[in-house]
Motif scaffolding. Structure first.
Motif, short mmCIF file in Angstrom:
data_model
loop_
_atom_site.label_atom_id
_atom_site.label_comp_id
_atom_site.label_asym_id
_atom_site.label_seq_id
_atom_site.Cartn_x
_atom_site.Cartn_y
_atom_site.Cartn_z
N LEU A 86 13.45 -2.22 -1.90
CA LEU A 86 13.95 -3.56 -2.21
C LEU A 86 14.47 -4.28 -0.97
CD1 LEU A 86 14.79 -5.69 -4.41
CD2 LEU A 86 17.01 -4.52 -4.48
N LEU A 87 15.22 -3.56 -0.13
CA LEU A 87 15.86 -4.18 1.04
C LEU A 87 14.97 -4.14 2.28
CD1 LEU A 87 19.50 -2.76 0.67
CD2 LEU A 87 18.62 -4.99 -0.05
N GLY A 88 13.82 -3.45 2.20
CA GLY A 88 12.93 -3.39 3.36
C GLY A 88 13.44 -2.51 4.48
N HIS A 89 14.18 -1.46 4.16
CA HIS A 89 14.74 -0.57 5.17
C HIS A 89 13.71 0.46 5.61
CE1 HIS A 89 19.25 -1.33 4.04
NE2 HIS A 89 18.63 -2.39 4.50
N ARG A 90 13.27 0.35 6.86
CA ARG A 90 12.23 1.21 7.40
C ARG A 90 12.83 2.48 8.03
NH1 ARG A 90 7.72 -0.32 5.24
NH2 ARG A 90 6.69 0.92 6.85
N LYS A 91 12.06 3.52 8.00
CA LYS A 91 12.52 4.81 8.53
C LYS A 91 12.88 4.74 10.00
CE LYS A 91 9.97 7.83 5.36
NZ LYS A 91 8.83 8.75 5.20
N ASP A 92 12.12 3.98 10.80
CA ASP A 92 12.36 3.98 12.24
C ASP A 92 13.72 3.42 12.61
OD1 ASP A 92 11.65 1.45 11.42
OD2 ASP A 92 10.30 1.03 13.09
N SER A 113 0.83 -1.20 0.00
CA SER A 113 0.00 0.00 0.00
C SER A 113 0.87 1.25 0.00
CB SER A 113 -0.89 0.01 1.24
OG SER A 113 -0.10 0.18 2.41
N ARG A 114 0.24 2.37 -0.33
CA ARG A 114 0.96 3.65 -0.27
C ARG A 114 1.45 3.92 1.15
NH1 ARG A 114 -3.48 5.15 -3.63
NH2 ARG A 114 -2.84 5.59 -5.78
N GLU A 115 0.65 3.56 2.13
CA GLU A 115 1.04 3.79 3.52
C GLU A 115 2.28 2.98 3.90
OE1 GLU A 115 -2.97 5.04 2.79
OE2 GLU A 115 -2.06 3.05 2.50
N THR A 116 2.33 1.75 3.41
CA THR A 116 3.51 0.92 3.69
C THR A 116 4.73 1.48 2.98
OG1 THR A 116 2.13 -1.04 3.93
CG2 THR A 116 4.47 -1.40 3.55
N LEU A 117 4.57 1.86 1.72
CA LEU A 117 5.69 2.43 0.97
C LEU A 117 6.21 3.69 1.63
CD1 LEU A 117 4.46 1.99 -2.72
CD2 LEU A 117 6.33 0.76 -1.61
N GLU A 118 5.32 4.49 2.16
CA GLU A 118 5.72 5.76 2.79
C GLU A 118 6.63 5.52 4.00
OE1 GLU A 118 5.83 9.20 5.30
OE2 GLU A 118 4.79 7.34 5.86
N GLY A 119 6.56 4.33 4.59
CA GLY A 119 7.36 4.04 5.76
C GLY A 119 8.79 3.64 5.47
N TYR A 120 9.14 3.49 4.19
CA TYR A 120 10.51 3.13 3.85
C TYR A 120 11.43 4.35 3.89
CZ TYR A 120 8.94 -1.48 2.36
OH TYR A 120 8.43 -2.75 2.35
N HIS A 121 12.66 4.08 4.25
CA HIS A 121 13.68 5.13 4.33
C HIS A 121 13.85 5.82 2.98
CE1 HIS A 121 17.13 7.18 5.92
NE2 HIS A 121 17.93 6.67 5.03
N GLU A 122 14.05 7.12 3.00
CA GLU A 122 14.24 7.97 1.80
C GLU A 122 12.93 8.22 1.05
OE1 GLU A 122 16.83 9.62 0.75
OE2 GLU A 122 18.65 8.67 1.51
N MET A 123 11.83 7.68 1.53
CA MET A 123 10.55 7.91 0.87
C MET A 123 9.93 9.15 1.51
SD MET A 123 9.04 6.31 -1.67
CE MET A 123 9.67 4.64 -1.51
N SER A 124 9.89 10.26 0.78
CA SER A 124 9.43 11.52 1.35
C SER A 124 8.70 12.35 0.30
CB SER A 124 10.62 12.31 1.90
OG SER A 124 11.55 12.61 0.85
#
Length: 415
Positions: free
Chosen positions: A322-328, A267-278
């Motif tokens: 791709l790597l699943g790197h989350r912002k937190d 989802s867009r919400e999940t994608l938004e949680g990835y690092h560098e996604m702003s």
């Protein structure tokens, strides 16, 4: 034994790198070389041409004595955090006396003055950054302009005129900022980059070419032998070895399907949680894919690129997906804590001596595999996961290849 530290990617190790290594040893009057090297994924948001163990072997054959891995949490970051992680690692060894980096200018004086002024993030500089970013330019362009205005206001016209639009100058500044911020006694040096620019894709010299140009040549000719004039014989040998074994050369095209699957299925919400996604990039991703003329990374990047989003910024965002790197996990507060371990990728006989000294001098645990790691090292888990994803780019990958970090020992080059 005086030791110089180098911060490298060696993608692949070429004649320009060999020159830099030899000159670094010479101008710092060092007896040994420690290289902090990125693993399987790199600072510009790209997969490495060859795996980290092969590139560590290239480094050792080229003259390095000890190769340690820059964790993927830092190796895929913008200049500030890439530099911070690498410098912290060199300092954590307790055996590195000097740091030598390549730059377009070769003059470290103005860079050191800028670093001393900006090390503690003055409020006036923050306001300049906000003003320049508000004009809609990319972050690198805004940073360069803010530094120019800040140093001009400080009365340092030479530093104000310094070429921070050039990538190695900017990276060098961030190395110096990191040294200032951690209070390290490591002495910095710089060598002027000659004959080939950092991202120069054309070849203009008979022996020196950028890594970008060499990768392009290998991709276009489908033959590592075409790169022979620009790389040491040992690099060519290892390129051919991995190519024949189905383990390279690796590039973004090998990861198109898993990347597009994640973009389309989340989802867009999940994608938004990835690092560098702003700044709504997740919406642009979802809207861009149905319009693409072909399912390729380059066409996706072309569709996403704007004045604000540089190609490198976009590649890093896609790599985080791709790597699943989350912002937190990769927040500034987390990254500021610094590296958690020193991961050894390879060493020579002299490097073995450095490792022996590090038993007493190192301020972090020294790991020679991931097998003994535990939950204290979440960034090491990211390294293991990155290796698994990277191995999926090999057509001949087996189950054990996906978990090489648990099985492979450091590369050794000893008599």
């Amino acid at each position: 034994m005086r030791t110089v530290g180098l911060i490298v990617e060696y993608n692949p190790f070429h004649n320009g790198h060999l020159y830099h290594l030899q000159q670094s040893r010479k101008i710092t009057e060092s007896d040994a070389v420690v290289a902090v090297m990125s693993g399987h994924f790199l600072q510009r948001g790209e997969p490495a041409l060859l795996n980290k163990w092969t590139r560590a072997e290239m480094a050792l054959r080229g003259g390095c004595d000890l190769v340690i891995e820059l964790p993927v949490a830092y190796s895929t970051q913008a200049a500030e955090w890439f530099a911070f992680g690498a410098v912290k690692l060199l300092a954590a060894t307790g055996v590195v006396d000097a740091l030598c980096f390549g730059s377009e200018a070769g003059d470290i004086g103005p860079l050191r003055r800028i670093a001393r002024m900006l090390a503690h993030e003055p409020e006036s500089f923050g306001r300049l950054m906000a003003d320049t970013l508000a004009a809609g330019v990319s972050y690198p362009a805004a940073y360069s302009e803010a530094v120019r205005r800040f140093m001009s206001a400080a009365g340092d016209d030479e530093a104000a005129a310094f070429g921070l639009s050039q990538p190695n100058n900017t990276l060098g500044l961030h190395y110096l900022l990191a040294l200032e911020r951690i209070g390290s006694a490591i002495e910095p040096f710089s060598i002027r980059r000659e004959k080939a620019g950092y991202s120069q894709s054309t070849i203009t010299d008979a022996q020196i070419a950028s890594a970008t140009a060499i990768r392009k040549l290998v991709a276009e000719t489908a033959s590592p032998r075409e790169a022979a004039p620009f790389i040491p014989a040992s690099t060519l040998e290892l390129l051919l070895r991995d190519s024949e074994a189905g383990r390279g050369p690796i590039g973004w095209p090998m990861f198109v399907k898993p990347l597009f699957h994640k973009i389309l299925s989340e989802s867009r919400e999940t994608l938004e949680g990835y690092h560098e996604m702003s700044e709504g990039l997740e919406y642009r991703l979802k809207h861009a894919i149905p319009t693409l003329p072909s399912l390729e990374i380059d066409t996706l990047l072309d569709a996403l690129k704007t004045k604000r989003y540089t190609r490198t910024k976009l590649q890093r965002a896609l790599l985080s997906v791709l790597l699943g790197h989350r912002k937190d996990l990769l927040s500034p507060n987390q990254l500021r804590e610094g590296v958690q371990y020193i991961r050894v990728l390879g060493y020579t006989a002299k490097g073995r001596g450095l490792l022996k000294r590090m038993r007493k001098s190192a301020s972090l645990p020294v790991l020679q595999s991931a097998a003994r790691a535990d939950a204290r090292y979440p960034y090491l888990e990211l390294d293991v996961q990155a290796s698994s994803v990277y191995a999926l780019g090999w057509p001949t990958a087996g189950a054990k290849d996906l978990l090489r970090d648990y099985y492979d020992k450091p590369v050794t080059l000893e008599p």
